[in-house]
Design an enzyme around this catalytic site. Sequence first.
Site, short mmCIF file in Angstrom:
data_model
loop_
_atom_site.label_atom_id
_atom_site.label_comp_id
_atom_site.label_asym_id
_atom_site.label_seq_id
_atom_site.Cartn_x
_atom_site.Cartn_y
_atom_site.Cartn_z
CG ASN A 12 -1.78 -0.64 1.32
OD1 ASN A 12 -2.81 -1.49 0.15
ND2 ASN A 12 -2.64 -1.62 2.45
CB ILE A 158 1.56 1.26 5.93
CG1 ILE A 158 1.76 2.11 7.16
CG2 ILE A 158 1.17 0.32 6.42
CD1 ILE A 158 1.56 1.98 8.78
CG ASP A 159 -0.41 4.75 0.60
OD1 ASP A 159 0.39 4.47 0.26
OD2 ASP A 159 -1.43 4.12 0.37
CE LYS A 160 1.74 13.70 4.39
NZ LYS A 160 1.93 14.76 3.53
#
Length: 349
Positions: A12, A158-160
């Site tokens: 992701n 993992i995304d921001k």
Amino acid sequence: MQDDIDNLTEDNTSETLYERKTFTIDRGQEPLRIDKWIQMHVEGVTRNKVQQGIEAGFVTVNGKIVKSNYKIKPGDELLLLSLINPEHTILKRENIPLNIVYEDEAVLVLNKPANMVVHPGVGNFSGTLLNGVAYYLEQQNPNIDEDALPRFGLVHRIDKNTTGLLVVAKTPDAAAHLAKQFYSHTVKRKYAALVWGDMENDEGTITGHIARHQQHRKMFDVYPEGETGKHAVTHYKVIERFNYVTLVECVLETGRTHQIRVHMKHIGHTLFNDWEYGGDKILKGTIYSKYKQFVDNCFAVCPRCALHAKTLGFIHPVTQKEMLFESDLPDDMKNVIEKWRGYIQNRKD
């Protein structure tokens, strides 16, 4: 020399993290130490980093781990698990608060907050989780050098704006061990997601190749099985329904870039307030102004993509014991779920 590169672990994210590089040594290649050959053919690496990677098991020849003094020969099949990012060689140490869930000599398990990038990159050279980890490890060992800092230890991301659990390896050996688990899809990962719409089935599986969007390079899309993209599988189960949105649990079988976000959009259930994929608009419900005001209030309560990495399980690289960690929903997701729960109950009343 034939060279094939593909992603090892993305989980992701918006950029490639681990790369799986394979090389077939050409005919006529003179015997040459493998560490020197890799330094000549992989951009941005130092001899010292190559030797560390070989020692940690990141390099195999014909399926077997070798030493740095191994001499390559024609026909050899080389596999490199690479974390090298030639654009960013210096990791700035910054005193950033970390939510440490578990730590020992080999691994560090963290609970990442929203609005924090995991590692430095273009436009984000400081303020990242990895900057904070570097500072934290330096406080434990003031004599730590640049090569020992944890760039090699970031085995997934993992995304921001995704919250939740992340594991960082503290040694090259631990990094190699964990990287292979992610590559083999044996790591247990569960996410909680709030998505638009009332899902038709209580559970199901989404399968579809994922690759970069043809028009929007920061986005990804689902493609038919074939040469475009990489195989991706997401399992989901409905946790709670709110008519207009649904709380689901997603289990990753693979770890592709933006996988949950892209797969959910593909089946018509974009994540709530996921602005990159259109989830920051009303995708289900009425046109009445009161409803619009309610949804806008929900966006304000949870001003990000409603996605949380709640479960992380792996085999410990030293003890070989199974480790399983759980993370409660963060307040913003708890609060927005409670608002939807109250909204639906008021409509019933």
